[in-house]
Design a protein around this motif. Sequence first.
Motif, PDB file in Angstrom:
ATOM      1  N   LEU A  96      10.905  15.330 -15.057  1.00 37.22           N
ATOM      2  CA  LEU A  96      11.034  14.091 -15.830  1.00 37.22           C
ATOM      3  C   LEU A  96      11.801  13.036 -15.042  1.00 37.22           C
ATOM      4  N   LYS A  97      12.841  13.494 -14.318  1.00 39.91           N
ATOM      5  CA  LYS A  97      13.609  12.535 -13.518  1.00 39.91           C
ATOM      6  C   LYS A  97      12.760  11.969 -12.392  1.00 39.91           C
ATOM      7  N   ILE A  98      11.899  12.812 -11.805  1.00 36.64           N
ATOM      8  CA  ILE A  98      11.017  12.309 -10.742  1.00 36.64           C
ATOM      9  C   ILE A  98      10.074  11.257 -11.294  1.00 36.64           C
ATOM     10  N   LEU A  99       9.568  11.480 -12.514  1.00 31.85           N
ATOM     11  CA  LEU A  99       8.683  10.482 -13.116  1.00 31.85           C
ATOM     12  C   LEU A  99       9.427   9.188 -13.420  1.00 31.85           C
ATOM     13  N   VAL A 100      10.730   9.303 -13.792  1.00 28.94           N
ATOM     14  CA  VAL A 100      11.519   8.096 -14.027  1.00 28.94           C
ATOM     15  C   VAL A 100      11.685   7.314 -12.737  1.00 28.94           C
ATOM     16  N   VAL A 101      11.954   8.024 -11.616  1.00 28.42           N
ATOM     17  CA  VAL A 101      12.085   7.349 -10.316  1.00 28.42           C
ATOM     18  C   VAL A 101      10.774   6.657  -9.955  1.00 28.42           C
ATOM     19  N   LEU A 102       9.651   7.310 -10.256  1.00 31.20           N
ATOM     20  CA  LEU A 102       8.340   6.735  -9.947  1.00 31.20           C
ATOM     21  C   LEU A 102       8.093   5.457 -10.743  1.00 31.20           C
ATOM     22  N   LEU A 126       0.832  -1.210   0.000  1.00 31.34           N
ATOM     23  CA  LEU A 126       0.000   0.000   0.000  1.00 31.34           C
ATOM     24  C   LEU A 126       0.860   1.251   0.000  1.00 31.34           C
ATOM     25  N   THR A 127       1.881   1.298   0.867  1.00 23.27           N
ATOM     26  CA  THR A 127       2.729   2.488   0.874  1.00 23.27           C
ATOM     27  C   THR A 127       3.500   2.632  -0.431  1.00 23.27           C
ATOM     28  N   ASP A 128       3.897   1.484  -1.022  1.00 25.98           N
ATOM     29  CA  ASP A 128       4.662   1.595  -2.257  1.00 25.98           C
ATOM     30  C   ASP A 128       3.821   2.171  -3.375  1.00 25.98           C
ATOM     31  N   SER A 129       2.586   1.630  -3.516  1.00 27.81           N
ATOM     32  CA  SER A 129       1.855   2.002  -4.728  1.00 27.81           C
ATOM     33  C   SER A 129       1.246   3.389  -4.625  1.00 27.81           C
ATOM     34  N   LEU A 130       0.411   3.618  -3.625  1.00 26.33           N
ATOM     35  CA  LEU A 130      -0.322   4.870  -3.654  1.00 26.33           C
ATOM     36  C   LEU A 130       0.371   5.988  -2.880  1.00 26.33           C
ATOM     37  N   GLY A 131       1.005   5.665  -1.732  1.00 21.80           N
ATOM     38  CA  GLY A 131       1.639   6.716  -0.960  1.00 21.80           C
ATOM     39  C   GLY A 131       2.776   7.385  -1.708  1.00 21.80           C
ATOM     40  N   ALA A 132       3.672   6.547  -2.269  1.00 16.89           N
ATOM     41  CA  ALA A 132       4.804   7.112  -3.015  1.00 16.89           C
ATOM     42  C   ALA A 132       4.317   7.838  -4.253  1.00 16.89           C
ATOM     43  N   PHE A 133       3.278   7.304  -4.890  1.00 21.13           N
ATOM     44  CA  PHE A 133       2.752   7.960  -6.092  1.00 21.13           C
ATOM     45  C   PHE A 133       2.253   9.366  -5.773  1.00 21.13           C
ATOM     46  N   LEU A 134       1.436   9.497  -4.701  1.00 19.44           N
ATOM     47  CA  LEU A 134       0.875  10.816  -4.407  1.00 19.44           C
ATOM     48  C   LEU A 134       1.956  11.791  -3.966  1.00 19.44           C
ATOM     49  N   MET A 135       2.918  11.307  -3.144  1.00 16.88           N
ATOM     50  CA  MET A 135       3.998  12.192  -2.695  1.00 16.88           C
ATOM     51  C   MET A 135       4.809  12.717  -3.879  1.00 16.88           C
ATOM     52  N   LEU A 136       5.190  11.790  -4.790  1.00 16.15           N
ATOM     53  CA  LEU A 136       6.068  12.221  -5.880  1.00 16.15           C
ATOM     54  C   LEU A 136       5.327  13.085  -6.883  1.00 16.15           C
ATOM     55  N   ILE A 137       4.018  12.833  -7.081  1.00 19.20           N
ATOM     56  CA  ILE A 137       3.255  13.704  -7.963  1.00 19.20           C
ATOM     57  C   ILE A 137       3.141  15.098  -7.367  1.00 19.20           C
ATOM     58  N   GLY A 138       2.980  15.174  -6.036  1.00 16.50           N
ATOM     59  CA  GLY A 138       2.935  16.476  -5.391  1.00 16.50           C
ATOM     60  C   GLY A 138       4.223  17.243  -5.574  1.00 16.50           C
ATOM     61  N   ILE A 139       5.364  16.535  -5.414  1.00 13.94           N
ATOM     62  CA  ILE A 139       6.650  17.217  -5.574  1.00 13.94           C
ATOM     63  C   ILE A 139       6.855  17.658  -7.017  1.00 13.94           C
ATOM     64  N   ALA A 140       6.404  16.812  -7.971  1.00 19.67           N
ATOM     65  CA  ALA A 140       6.555  17.183  -9.380  1.00 19.67           C
ATOM     66  C   ALA A 140       5.707  18.397  -9.723  1.00 19.67           C
ATOM     67  N   LEU A 141       4.520  18.505  -9.135  1.00 23.22           N
ATOM     68  CA  LEU A 141       3.696  19.692  -9.360  1.00 23.22           C
ATOM     69  C   LEU A 141       4.357  20.927  -8.776  1.00 23.22           C
ATOM     70  N   HIS A 142       5.025  20.767  -7.633  1.00 20.68           N
ATOM     71  CA  HIS A 142       5.689  21.906  -7.021  1.00 20.68           C
ATOM     72  C   HIS A 142       6.888  22.365  -7.837  1.00 20.68           C
ATOM     73  N   GLU A 143       7.566  21.400  -8.496  1.00 17.80           N
ATOM     74  CA  GLU A 143       8.750  21.762  -9.265  1.00 17.80           C
ATOM     75  C   GLU A 143       8.400  22.493 -10.553  1.00 17.80           C
ATOM     76  N   GLY A 144       7.250  22.157 -11.143  1.00 16.44           N
ATOM     77  CA  GLY A 144       6.942  22.735 -12.434  1.00 16.44           C
ATOM     78  C   GLY A 144       7.583  21.913 -13.543  1.00 16.44           C
ATOM     79  N   LEU A 145       7.396  22.355 -14.793  1.00 16.59           N
ATOM     80  CA  LEU A 145       7.905  21.576 -15.913  1.00 16.59           C
ATOM     81  C   LEU A 145       9.396  21.825 -16.092  1.00 16.59           C
ATOM     82  N   ASP A 146      10.174  20.740 -15.947  1.00 18.42           N
ATOM     83  CA  ASP A 146      11.618  20.880 -15.933  1.00 18.42           C
ATOM     84  C   ASP A 146      12.226  19.518 -16.233  1.00 18.42           C
ATOM     85  N   THR A 147      13.549  19.442 -16.319  1.00 14.14           N
ATOM     86  CA  THR A 147      14.132  18.106 -16.433  1.00 14.14           C
ATOM     87  C   THR A 147      14.027  17.345 -15.125  1.00 14.14           C
ATOM     88  N   ASN A 148      13.983  18.087 -14.010  1.00 18.80           N
ATOM     89  CA  ASN A 148      13.864  17.423 -12.720  1.00 18.80           C
ATOM     90  C   ASN A 148      12.536  16.688 -12.600  1.00 18.80           C
TER      91      ASN A 148
END
Lengths: 99, 138, 88
Positions: A62-68, A38-60
């Motif tokens: 894309l790297k966050i999506l690769v980690v996901l 449960l923590t792997d699938s949904l918790g990490a997904f929501l956390m990393l999507i939140g961080i990606a939204l905070h970063e804005g469109l950047d290479t970073n």
Amino acid sequence: MDILAIIFMIAGLFFLIVAAIGVVRLPDVFSRSHAVSLTDSLGAFLMLIGIALHEGLDTNTLKILVVLALLYILNPVIAHATIRAALRSGLKPWKKKTS
Amino acid sequence: MALFGFWILFSASFELIHLGLGLVFSFAVAWLNSGHSPFIPRFRLWLRIFLYFPWLFYEIIRSSLHLSKLILHPELPIDPHLISVNSKLRHHAAVVLLGNSITLTPGTITAEVERNNLIVHAIDKVSGGDVVSKHIDL
Amino acid sequence: MTTFLFFVLVLLVILIGVYLYRVLQGPTIFDRVLGLNGISTKAIILLIVMGVYFDRVDMFIDISTGYALINLVGALAVAKYLEEKGHS
């Protein structure tokens, strides 16, 4: 945009806390692995999507999506390997007591 | 080529020496591994995989809400059991994808894989029934 | 936003402590392996949040990618070993 990121991260934190409670409460290895999944699938997904939204469109971002994607591919492999080792070494799953 | 794309993504610099090194190394790795790659999917399979991902995501959200409700319940009403799923998939990668997505969905975990017969550990009657009834076919 | 990120960091460290309880206390050895897997996922999220907090995301993301790959190899090795040996 920041408000949306904070909402996503709070939802992810909720699932992470629920998974930690489950890891402490559940009775045996097989059930605990459900909580970890449960923590792997949904918790990490929501956390990393939140961080990606905070970063804005950047290479970073894309790297966050690769980690996901890496987490989504690798974590089921690890959970499956652990559970298969537990099953093959003769551990019986916990049954509800019929009383 | 895909490896070269990953190189550009990770190094994130467009100078000439970086691009040249990335090109050389990506083609070297691809040439080293070209002999034994079992996963050469066809085009129609890719199209159906893209249709499959949103459904899988909806399923993950639904079952994880169910599982968190189970965990937070004060009496802990779980009923774990093992079920056996027999799939009709022929392709090797399709079985791998099925086992991976079963494990990724909270509440069910693939415990053992025969050729195309999977033993799944489910935490509840509801989660186990989902696997049996909504059983996917690529 | 900075205050919220600091709050997230503290909460993640507390959650790692909860998993550490399972690692230290677990009845069988598979519980410990499972707890280590959960800790590694938390550590990946923790590294990325830390990168946002210190404004060095480009460095910390590479570290977390490497951590995920190394964690895969280590966990698979431990699982294979336990499968051969049996639980005791």
